[in-house]
Design an enzyme around this catalytic site. Structure first.
Site, mmCIF file in Angstrom:
data_model
loop_
_atom_site.group_PDB
_atom_site.id
_atom_site.type_symbol
_atom_site.label_atom_id
_atom_site.label_comp_id
_atom_site.label_asym_id
_atom_site.label_seq_id
_atom_site.Cartn_x
_atom_site.Cartn_y
_atom_site.Cartn_z
ATOM 1 N N CYS A 129 0.799 -1.236 0.000
ATOM 2 C CA CYS A 129 0.000 0.000 0.000
ATOM 3 C C CYS A 129 0.828 1.282 0.000
ATOM 4 O O CYS A 129 0.314 2.340 -0.383
ATOM 5 C CB CYS A 129 -0.967 0.004 1.182
ATOM 6 S SG CYS A 129 -0.292 -0.707 2.668
ATOM 7 N N HIS A 242 -2.063 6.470 4.433
ATOM 8 C CA HIS A 242 -0.607 6.438 4.550
ATOM 9 C C HIS A 242 -0.053 7.733 3.940
ATOM 10 O O HIS A 242 -0.541 8.190 2.902
ATOM 11 C CB HIS A 242 -0.019 5.260 3.759
ATOM 12 C CG HIS A 242 -0.294 3.909 4.364
ATOM 13 N ND1 HIS A 242 -1.004 3.703 5.515
ATOM 14 C CD2 HIS A 242 0.110 2.671 3.945
ATOM 15 C CE1 HIS A 242 -1.049 2.409 5.787
ATOM 16 N NE2 HIS A 242 -0.381 1.755 4.838
HETATM 17 N N1 LIG Z 1 -4.710 -3.139 4.876
HETATM 18 C C1 LIG Z 1 -4.060 -2.590 3.844
HETATM 19 O O1 LIG Z 1 -3.898 -1.359 3.758
HETATM 20 C C2 LIG Z 1 -3.526 -3.465 2.756
HETATM 21 C C3 LIG Z 1 -3.004 -2.862 1.606
HETATM 22 C C4 LIG Z 1 -2.479 -3.686 0.585
HETATM 23 C C5 LIG Z 1 -2.513 -5.050 0.741
HETATM 24 N N2 LIG Z 1 -3.031 -5.599 1.885
HETATM 25 C C6 LIG Z 1 -3.046 -7.058 1.996
HETATM 26 O O2 LIG Z 1 -4.403 -7.476 1.963
HETATM 27 C C7 LIG Z 1 -4.572 -8.648 2.743
HETATM 28 C C8 LIG Z 1 -5.687 -8.440 3.755
HETATM 29 O O3 LIG Z 1 -5.380 -7.336 4.586
HETATM 30 P P1 LIG Z 1 -6.451 -6.699 5.582
HETATM 31 O O4 LIG Z 1 -5.807 -5.447 6.061
HETATM 32 O O5 LIG Z 1 -7.800 -6.642 4.987
HETATM 33 O O6 LIG Z 1 -6.453 -7.788 6.788
HETATM 34 P P2 LIG Z 1 -7.614 -8.122 7.852
HETATM 35 O O7 LIG Z 1 -8.418 -6.936 8.167
HETATM 36 O O8 LIG Z 1 -6.896 -8.793 8.972
HETATM 37 O O9 LIG Z 1 -8.552 -9.182 7.095
HETATM 38 C C9 LIG Z 1 -8.107 -10.468 6.784
HETATM 39 C C10 LIG Z 1 -9.183 -11.210 6.037
HETATM 40 O O10 LIG Z 1 -8.692 -12.502 5.675
HETATM 41 C C11 LIG Z 1 -9.603 -13.490 6.142
HETATM 42 N N3 LIG Z 1 -8.893 -14.747 6.445
HETATM 43 C C12 LIG Z 1 -8.027 -14.996 7.442
HETATM 44 N N4 LIG Z 1 -7.604 -16.284 7.410
HETATM 45 C C13 LIG Z 1 -8.247 -16.854 6.350
HETATM 46 C C14 LIG Z 1 -8.268 -18.164 5.794
HETATM 47 N N5 LIG Z 1 -7.526 -19.154 6.337
HETATM 48 N N6 LIG Z 1 -9.031 -18.410 4.721
HETATM 49 C C15 LIG Z 1 -9.784 -17.418 4.167
HETATM 50 N N7 LIG Z 1 -9.820 -16.152 4.654
HETATM 51 C C16 LIG Z 1 -9.059 -15.871 5.726
HETATM 52 C C17 LIG Z 1 -10.209 -12.875 7.376
HETATM 53 O O11 LIG Z 1 -11.421 -13.554 7.698
HETATM 54 P P3 LIG Z 1 -12.040 -13.557 9.212
HETATM 55 O O12 LIG Z 1 -12.774 -12.265 9.350
HETATM 56 O O13 LIG Z 1 -12.931 -14.732 9.200
HETATM 57 O O14 LIG Z 1 -10.870 -13.676 10.158
HETATM 58 C C18 LIG Z 1 -10.439 -11.450 6.866
HETATM 59 O O15 LIG Z 1 -11.567 -11.420 6.007
HETATM 60 C C19 LIG Z 1 -3.195 -8.941 3.355
HETATM 61 O O16 LIG Z 1 -2.524 -9.876 2.531
HETATM 62 C C20 LIG Z 1 -2.504 -7.605 3.295
HETATM 63 O O17 LIG Z 1 -1.091 -7.722 3.239
HETATM 64 C C21 LIG Z 1 -3.545 -4.847 2.876
#
Ligand SMILES: NC(=O)c1ccc[n+]([C@@H]2O[C@H](COP(=O)([O-])OP(=O)(O)OC[C@H]3O[C@@H](n4cnc5c(N)ncnc54)[C@H](OP(=O)(O)O)[C@@H]3O)[C@@H](O)[C@H]2O)c1
Length: 337
Positions: A129, A242
């Site tokens: 990001c 950010h």
């Molecule tokens: N946040 C950012 O700004 C950002 C920017 C770029 C990329 N990313 C990437 O995007 C991804 C998600 O980030 P996030 O910030 O949205 O994280 P998050 O809020 O922690 O959400 C994680 C998601 O993944 C699901 N999950 C966890 N374990 C799983 C499994 N075994 N099978 C299927 N789904 C599963 C969770 O489901 P539950 O609700 O059931 O736990 C939740 O829906 C990461 O790879 C991160 O590096 C994030």
């Protein structure tokens, strides 16, 4: 108009929730939408366009039924799911770092390198990001003169670490006012009323993995393996958005006027630069906005070929969900599906 079957893996997360709202806002042509998350969320209902969708397990049936599979969960989930989904004929757009540096996987910011989509083999990655807004700015400035070196310091919000990190910031602020013991579990230290110069773990070079990701991903997206770039990534107690302080050194002087007009004319970038009236980009103003906001443009006093600037960007939108959706839109418009 053709309509597509979508699977969204990580639909309950910080990125997943914004992803669903952007799909709706941009009227993405959907035929069928299926949502997945962890086992903890199975059966939970999420509303989309007024109807409830149940969280389902990830199965071969679901993957083979999908034209696009968007994964915003974790690198582990991406490694387990993306190759299988591609094998079953879906196009995977992956938010994690799992495949970003894989030579066979395009790493794409549509405003910068949409042409790289032409050689996709079923999996496409989106950048970190903080990398996305940086590459958009460097790509435009690189049209004015060759960029030799970039120094970037980030001020990254807690939502970059997921929805649990946002709740942790809230609970630490609450605890501090109630004089309750503050607990840190997502970050290595208390983040409320603090800044932490560590995102992810350190490697033997003294840089963190987040910093190395910014360096390597920027070179890949800009097709500039020779670019000299150094990053310091810092977590700050901001919920969404950010920011980055960027110092760019060219091979010749570049005027501020040329830099400002080049950035102002670019898609996806807004200039907010009226320092006399204290107007410049701030994370609080970029939340829910699509554009990368750029300001504080100035000639670097320490280098005749240098330019300094400040940017802010909604990490959940252009830093993640919006970029992923724009990639799918580019694939459709280029008939690459
Ligand atoms: N946040 C950012 O700004 C950002 C920017 C770029 C990329 N990313 C990437 O995007 C991804 C998600 O980030 P996030 O910030 O949205 O994280 P998050 O809020 O922690 O959400 C994680 C998601 O993944 C699901 N999950 C966890 N374990 C799983 C499994 N075994 N099978 C299927 N789904 C599963 C969770 O489901 P539950 O609700 O059931 O736990 C939740 O829906 C990461 O790879 C991160 O590096 C994030």
């Amino acid at each position: 108009m053709d309509r597509y079957n979508l699977a969204v893996i990580g639909a309950t997360g910080a990125v997943g929730q914004i992803f669903l709202s952007i799909l709706e806002q941009r009227k993405f042509p959907i035929n069928k939408l299926r949502l997945c998350a962890s086992d903890r969320s199975l059966g939970k209902k999420i509303s989309f366009k007024g109807s409830d969708h149940c969280i389902e397990p990830i199965t071969d049936n679901l993957l083979s039924d999908s034209d696009f599979v968007f994964i915003s969960a974790s690198s582990e989930v991406s490694l387990n799911t993306a190759p299988r989904a591609a094998e079953l004929g879906a196009i995977v757009i992956d938010d994690s770092s799992a495949f970003r540096m894989d030579k066979t996987v395009p790493l794409v910011v549509p405003e910068v390198n949409a042409e790289d989509l032409g050689h996709h083999k079923g999996i496409i990655s989106i950048p970190n990001c903080s990398t996305t807004p940086l590459t958009m700015v460097l790509y435009e400035l690189g049209k004015l003169a060759k960029i030799n070196r970039v120094i970037v310091d980030t001020y990254q919000s807690v939502s970059g670490a997921g929805s649990r990190a946002v709740r942790e910031l809230d609970s630490q602020i609450h605890a501090s006012y109630k004089d309750i013991n503050i607990k840190a579990s997502i970050h290595p230290h208390q983040i409320a009323f603090n800044v932490i110069p560590q995102i992810d773990s350190f490697d033997e070079s003294g840089y963190t993995n987040e910093e190395i990701k910014m360096v390597n991903e920027t070179k890949k997206i800009l097709h500039r393996p020779d670019l000299k770039i150094s990053a310091t990534c810092v977590r700050v107690p901001v919920k969404i958005g950010h920011s980055e302080a960027v110092h760019v050194e060219f091979n010749q002087p570049v005027s501020m006027e040329d830099a400002t007009s080049k950035l102002a004319a670019a898609g996806g970038i807004s200039i907010i630069d009226r320092p006399a009236s204290s107007q410049y980009p701030m994370p609080i103003d970029c939340e829910d906005k699509d554009d990368v906001m750029v300001g504080r443009l100035r000639t670097d006093v320490s280098s005749p070929n240098g330019l300094a600037l400040w940017l802010s960007c909604d990490n959940l939108r252009k830093g993640a969900a919006l970029n992923a959706i724009q990639i799918a839109e580019s694939i459709i418009s280029k008939s690459l599906i």
